[in-house]
Design an enzyme around this catalytic site. Structure first.
Site, PDB file in Angstrom:
ATOM      1  N   THR A  54      -0.126  36.811  19.849  1.00 47.39           N
ATOM      2  CA  THR A  54       0.329  35.865  18.821  1.00 47.39           C
ATOM      3  C   THR A  54       1.187  34.782  19.448  1.00 47.39           C
ATOM      4  OG1 THR A  54       1.512  35.621  16.716  1.00 47.39           O
ATOM      5  CG2 THR A  54       2.410  37.214  18.273  1.00 47.39           C
ATOM      6  N   ASN A  64       3.242  33.222  17.095  1.00 48.15           N
ATOM      7  CA  ASN A  64       4.178  33.074  15.980  1.00 48.15           C
ATOM      8  C   ASN A  64       5.547  33.669  16.360  1.00 48.15           C
ATOM      9  OD1 ASN A  64       5.692  33.774  13.614  1.00 48.15           O
ATOM     10  ND2 ASN A  64       3.856  33.429  12.380  1.00 48.15           N
ATOM     11  N   ALA A  65       6.531  32.789  16.564  1.00 51.40           N
ATOM     12  CA  ALA A  65       7.835  33.232  17.056  1.00 51.40           C
ATOM     13  C   ALA A  65       8.544  34.188  16.083  1.00 51.40           C
ATOM     14  CB  ALA A  65       8.721  32.022  17.325  1.00 51.40           C
ATOM     15  N   LYS A  87       7.147  36.341  14.001  1.00 54.52           N
ATOM     16  CA  LYS A  87       6.480  37.640  14.133  1.00 54.52           C
ATOM     17  C   LYS A  87       6.936  38.382  15.395  1.00 54.52           C
ATOM     18  CE  LYS A  87       1.946  37.287  12.534  1.00 54.52           C
ATOM     19  NZ  LYS A  87       0.517  37.152  12.787  1.00 54.52           N
ATOM     20  N   ASP A 142      -2.351  40.577  12.247  1.00 51.20           N
ATOM     21  CA  ASP A 142      -2.697  39.519  11.300  1.00 51.20           C
ATOM     22  C   ASP A 142      -2.050  39.865   9.971  1.00 51.20           C
ATOM     23  OD1 ASP A 142      -4.315  37.012  11.221  1.00 51.20           O
ATOM     24  OD2 ASP A 142      -5.078  37.972   9.420  1.00 51.20           O
ATOM     25  N   SER A 143      -1.453  38.879   9.352  1.00 49.11           N
ATOM     26  CA  SER A 143      -0.710  39.158   8.126  1.00 49.11           C
ATOM     27  C   SER A 143      -0.798  37.982   7.189  1.00 49.11           C
ATOM     28  CB  SER A 143       0.751  39.470   8.474  1.00 49.11           C
ATOM     29  OG  SER A 143       1.268  38.495   9.348  1.00 49.11           O
ATOM     30  N   GLY A 197       7.994  31.900   7.530  1.00 48.00           N
ATOM     31  CA  GLY A 197       6.895  31.795   6.574  1.00 48.00           C
ATOM     32  C   GLY A 197       7.363  31.693   5.131  1.00 48.00           C
ATOM     33  N   LYS A 243      14.896  43.779   6.258  1.00 46.13           N
ATOM     34  CA  LYS A 243      13.461  43.481   6.346  1.00 46.13           C
ATOM     35  C   LYS A 243      12.777  44.465   7.309  1.00 46.13           C
ATOM     36  CE  LYS A 243       9.966  39.951   6.915  1.00 46.13           C
ATOM     37  NZ  LYS A 243       9.545  38.657   7.438  1.00 46.13           N
ATOM     38  N   HIS A 272       6.128  44.784   5.178  1.00 47.09           N
ATOM     39  CA  HIS A 272       4.732  45.128   5.465  1.00 47.09           C
ATOM     40  C   HIS A 272       4.552  45.436   6.948  1.00 47.09           C
ATOM     41  CE1 HIS A 272       5.763  41.003   5.923  1.00 47.09           C
ATOM     42  NE2 HIS A 272       4.587  40.596   6.345  1.00 47.09           N
TER      43      HIS A 272
HETATM   44  P1  IMP Z   1      -1.239  34.847  11.133  1.00 47.96           P
HETATM   45  O1  IMP Z   1      -0.437  34.448  12.323  1.00 47.96           O
HETATM   46  O2  IMP Z   1      -2.589  34.250  11.106  1.00 47.96           O
HETATM   47  O3  IMP Z   1      -1.265  36.335  10.948  1.00 47.96           O
HETATM   48  O4  IMP Z   1      -0.512  34.211   9.871  1.00 47.96           O
HETATM   49  C1  IMP Z   1       0.495  34.862   9.213  1.00 47.96           C
HETATM   50  C2  IMP Z   1       1.053  33.954   8.144  1.00 47.96           C
HETATM   51  O5  IMP Z   1       1.297  34.732   6.972  1.00 47.96           O
HETATM   52  C3  IMP Z   1       2.383  33.373   8.548  1.00 47.96           C
HETATM   53  O6  IMP Z   1       2.248  32.111   9.149  1.00 47.96           O
HETATM   54  C4  IMP Z   1       3.123  33.299   7.233  1.00 47.96           C
HETATM   55  O7  IMP Z   1       2.750  32.142   6.539  1.00 47.96           O
HETATM   56  C5  IMP Z   1       2.581  34.510   6.477  1.00 47.96           C
HETATM   57  N1  IMP Z   1       3.395  35.720   6.747  1.00 47.96           N
HETATM   58  C6  IMP Z   1       2.998  36.858   7.348  1.00 47.96           C
HETATM   59  N2  IMP Z   1       4.001  37.730   7.456  1.00 47.96           N
HETATM   60  C7  IMP Z   1       5.068  37.121   6.926  1.00 47.96           C
HETATM   61  C8  IMP Z   1       6.412  37.530   6.776  1.00 47.96           C
HETATM   62  O8  IMP Z   1       6.865  38.607   7.193  1.00 47.96           O
HETATM   63  N3  IMP Z   1       7.211  36.639   6.176  1.00 47.96           N
HETATM   64  C9  IMP Z   1       6.773  35.435   5.735  1.00 47.96           C
HETATM   65  N4  IMP Z   1       5.539  34.994   5.863  1.00 47.96           N
HETATM   66  C10 IMP Z   1       4.672  35.836   6.460  1.00 47.96           C
END
Ligand code: IMP
Length: 200
Positions: A8, A10-11, A13, A70-71, A154, A176, A181
């Protein structure tokens, strides 16, 4: 030190996964540490498919055991949207703020009683031969009518956790880490795949 690579960029995450894996004597790294890794096209229609794809693409590229996550957010009144498109809800390179603004706009006429939502997290482990397994976790909440707090990432400033009457944006990250999740998925991950983490 042993290393677990998470597929990933996503910082937010990564920060959470590091906290959730802190009892293991491993360095949790990500694609931000390896800028030359391939782009992963998230074209699966499910969280599970995208989590698996992330892990497999990077495992095959590196020859290592890799974690993929993935979330996203599913809002009941929107028929489950933004779902797998959560990161790019307001457009391909959308910021969290743009996604939040779009969500509030779409829910502007929806009363609190109908603003139920659910976060989903799918975590996959793969080696160069393919997927080893996938686990998942969910977290239920309600979408606020305006953002509150700056913690998390997010949609967190909009995601009210009913038991605390506060958004994840307002709650301490340690809370959290207990109930999100991602934390539920990681709890299952440790039960099912903890041995892989010891043998990395
Ligand atoms: P991914 O990187 O494609 O899995 O995208 C995940 C996206 O879902 C993030 O960019 C957020 O918009 C949203 N998301 C997933 N988990 C969270 C969380 O724990 N908090 C807030 N938004 C989340």
């Amino acid at each position: 030190m042993k290393e677990l690579l998470v597929a990933t960029r996503n910082a937010g995450k990564i920060r959470e996964l590091k906290l959730l894996l802190k009892e293991y004597p491993i360095a949790v790294t990500s694609l931000l540490d390896y800028p030359d890794m391939p782009e992963i096209i998230e074209d699966a229609e499910t969280f599970e498919g995208n989590a698996a794809k992330k892990a497999v693409v990077i495992a095959q590229h590196t020859g290592r055991i890799v974690m993929g996550e993935d979330s996203g957010l599913s809002v009941e009144a929107l028929g489950g949207r933004p779902g797998v498109y959560s990161a790019r809800y307001a457009g391909e390179k959308a910021t969290d703020q743009q996604n939040n603004t779009k969500l509030l706009q779409e829910l502007k006429d929806v009363p609190m009683s109908r603003r139920k939502a659910c976060y989903h997290s799918y975590i996959a482990l793969a080696d160069p031969k393919g997927v080893i397994g996938v686990v998942s976790g969910t977290c239920h909440g309600i979408i606020a009518t305006e953002p509150h707090g700056t913690n998390g990432f997010g949609y967190d400033p909009l995601f009210i956790v009913p038991q605390y009457h506060k958004t994840f944006g307002q709650l301490n990250p340690s809370i959290k880490a207990e109930i999100s999740h991602r934390s539920w998925a990681l709890k299952k991950f440790k039960l099912e795949f903890g041995d892989y983490l010891k043998r990395l």
